[in-house]
Motif scaffolding. Sequence first.
Motif, PDB file in Angstrom:
ATOM      1  N   GLY A 117       0.805  -1.211   0.000  1.00  0.00           N
ATOM      2  CA  GLY A 117       0.000   0.000   0.000  1.00  0.00           C
ATOM      3  C   GLY A 117       0.839   1.261   0.000  1.00  0.00           C
ATOM      4  O   GLY A 117       0.372   2.327   0.346  1.00  0.00           O
ATOM      5  N   GLY A 118       2.105   1.147  -0.369  1.00  0.00           N
ATOM      6  CA  GLY A 118       3.025   2.274  -0.357  1.00  0.00           C
ATOM      7  C   GLY A 118       4.435   1.763  -0.225  1.00  0.00           C
ATOM      8  O   GLY A 118       4.669   0.551  -0.159  1.00  0.00           O
ATOM      9  N   GLU A 119       5.395   2.663  -0.169  1.00  0.00           N
ATOM     10  CA  GLU A 119       6.797   2.266  -0.175  1.00  0.00           C
ATOM     11  C   GLU A 119       7.162   1.373   0.995  1.00  0.00           C
ATOM     12  O   GLU A 119       8.003   0.495   0.878  1.00  0.00           O
ATOM     13  N   ARG A 120       6.558   1.592   2.150  1.00  0.00           N
ATOM     14  CA  ARG A 120       6.901   0.788   3.329  1.00  0.00           C
ATOM     15  C   ARG A 120       5.655   0.227   4.015  1.00  0.00           C
ATOM     16  O   ARG A 120       5.697  -0.132   5.186  1.00  0.00           O
ATOM     17  N   TRP A 121       4.569   0.123   3.257  1.00  0.00           N
ATOM     18  CA  TRP A 121       3.308  -0.334   3.824  1.00  0.00           C
ATOM     19  C   TRP A 121       2.852  -1.635   3.171  1.00  0.00           C
ATOM     20  O   TRP A 121       2.906  -1.782   1.951  1.00  0.00           O
ATOM     21  N   MET A 122       2.409  -2.569   3.993  1.00  0.00           N
ATOM     22  CA  MET A 122       1.873  -3.831   3.524  1.00  0.00           C
ATOM     23  C   MET A 122       0.506  -4.035   4.158  1.00  0.00           C
ATOM     24  O   MET A 122       0.304  -3.738   5.340  1.00  0.00           O
ATOM     25  N   LEU A 123      -0.438  -4.540   3.373  1.00  0.00           N
ATOM     26  CA  LEU A 123      -1.773  -4.843   3.875  1.00  0.00           C
ATOM     27  C   LEU A 123      -1.880  -6.350   4.075  1.00  0.00           C
ATOM     28  O   LEU A 123      -1.459  -7.134   3.218  1.00  0.00           O
ATOM     29  N   CYS A 124      -2.429  -6.735   5.214  1.00  0.00           N
ATOM     30  CA  CYS A 124      -2.444  -8.145   5.600  1.00  0.00           C
ATOM     31  C   CYS A 124      -3.760  -8.513   6.257  1.00  0.00           C
ATOM     32  O   CYS A 124      -4.491  -7.658   6.757  1.00  0.00           O
ATOM     33  N   ARG A 125      -4.032  -9.811   6.265  1.00  0.00           N
ATOM     34  CA  ARG A 125      -5.142 -10.312   7.058  1.00  0.00           C
ATOM     35  C   ARG A 125      -4.739 -10.282   8.531  1.00  0.00           C
ATOM     36  O   ARG A 125      -3.588 -10.596   8.859  1.00  0.00           O
ATOM     37  N   PRO A 126      -5.642  -9.936   9.416  1.00  0.00           N
ATOM     38  CA  PRO A 126      -5.298  -9.998  10.846  1.00  0.00           C
ATOM     39  C   PRO A 126      -5.129 -11.448  11.270  1.00  0.00           C
ATOM     40  O   PRO A 126      -5.885 -12.331  10.830  1.00  0.00           O
ATOM     41  N   VAL A 127      -4.127 -11.703  12.084  1.00  0.00           N
ATOM     42  CA  VAL A 127      -3.891 -13.056  12.572  1.00  0.00           C
ATOM     43  C   VAL A 127      -3.631 -13.023  14.076  1.00  0.00           C
ATOM     44  O   VAL A 127      -3.155 -12.022  14.620  1.00  0.00           O
ATOM     45  N   ARG A 128      -3.946 -14.130  14.715  1.00  0.00           N
ATOM     46  CA  ARG A 128      -3.569 -14.345  16.114  1.00  0.00           C
ATOM     47  C   ARG A 128      -2.245 -15.084  16.082  1.00  0.00           C
ATOM     48  O   ARG A 128      -2.191 -16.288  15.841  1.00  0.00           O
ATOM     49  N   VAL A 129      -1.169 -14.329  16.272  1.00  0.00           N
ATOM     50  CA  VAL A 129       0.163 -14.896  16.127  1.00  0.00           C
ATOM     51  C   VAL A 129       0.451 -15.852  17.282  1.00  0.00           C
ATOM     52  O   VAL A 129       0.222 -15.532  18.447  1.00  0.00           O
ATOM     53  N   ILE A 130       0.931 -17.030  16.949  1.00  0.00           N
ATOM     54  CA  ILE A 130       1.356 -17.998  17.953  1.00  0.00           C
ATOM     55  C   ILE A 130       2.693 -17.509  18.522  1.00  0.00           C
ATOM     56  O   ILE A 130       3.614 -17.214  17.748  1.00  0.00           O
ATOM     57  N   PRO A 131       2.836 -17.401  19.833  1.00  0.00           N
ATOM     58  CA  PRO A 131       4.086 -16.857  20.398  1.00  0.00           C
ATOM     59  C   PRO A 131       5.231 -17.871  20.353  1.00  0.00           C
ATOM     60  O   PRO A 131       5.883 -18.154  21.364  1.00  0.00           O
TER      61      PRO A 131
END
Length: 251
Positions: A77-91
């Motif tokens: 979405g720009g030079e340093r922007w990424m669009l992603c699906r929200p995730v529940r990250v496993i720690p």
Amino acid sequence: MTAYSLGSLLYEGKAKRVYATDQPEVVAVEYKDDATAFNALKKAQLAGKGELNCRISALLFEHLASRGVPTHYLGVGGERWMLCRPVRVIPVEVVIRNIAAGSLCKQMPIEPGTALEPPLLDLYYKDDAYGDPLLTEARLEHLGLVTPQQRRRLEDLARQVNRELLALFGSLGLQLVDFKIELGFTTTGELVVADEISPDTCRLWDRGVADAQDRILDKDRFRQDLGGVVEAYGEVLKRVQGACPEPRVYG
């Protein structure tokens, strides 16, 4: 005109900020120029690093998706922007080593540069306060972070990522020494690769360079005060761009 609007800051880590958007199934990730090492005991600002890592990660996520690997990536979405699906990250950080290097050689009687066959897969508890300790099977079970079935799927997915990246980087004259990835669950329960895949999270050596320091094209240049960090990342981007299609623009 963008297809989304930024909302509140959800999370800020060492290298990225994650924002809500006006779309509940989309988050915006800003890649920062911050460089850190040794659990953030060493810090610096490297102009251009965020943009390079965002671009490299986008290209690699595109490549993995084309090979059937599920990820959280939706587009840039720009030079340093990424669009992603929200995730529940496993720690849990999943580390795969193809060549012995770094901390492994301090913890085990293995000479640096030794090929590891099959590749060594380790799991670490992602928590700076505890120093990201190695997880044994018993510790993982005690913490209850994943079920045995989820662990098998997590490890299978990480090994698939390794196979795909080994082949890609190998075709570009790069040796994938080791890397770490994070995985998480989407709102629908799908296990996906998340976070980033970049020279910040991968050890990459130039196969065409014999010198043990000059061949380094990853964050070890920062860890070891070798200089040329941004230039090394730029070289990785140049090679990856030559093998992968341009990343999609979200919207």
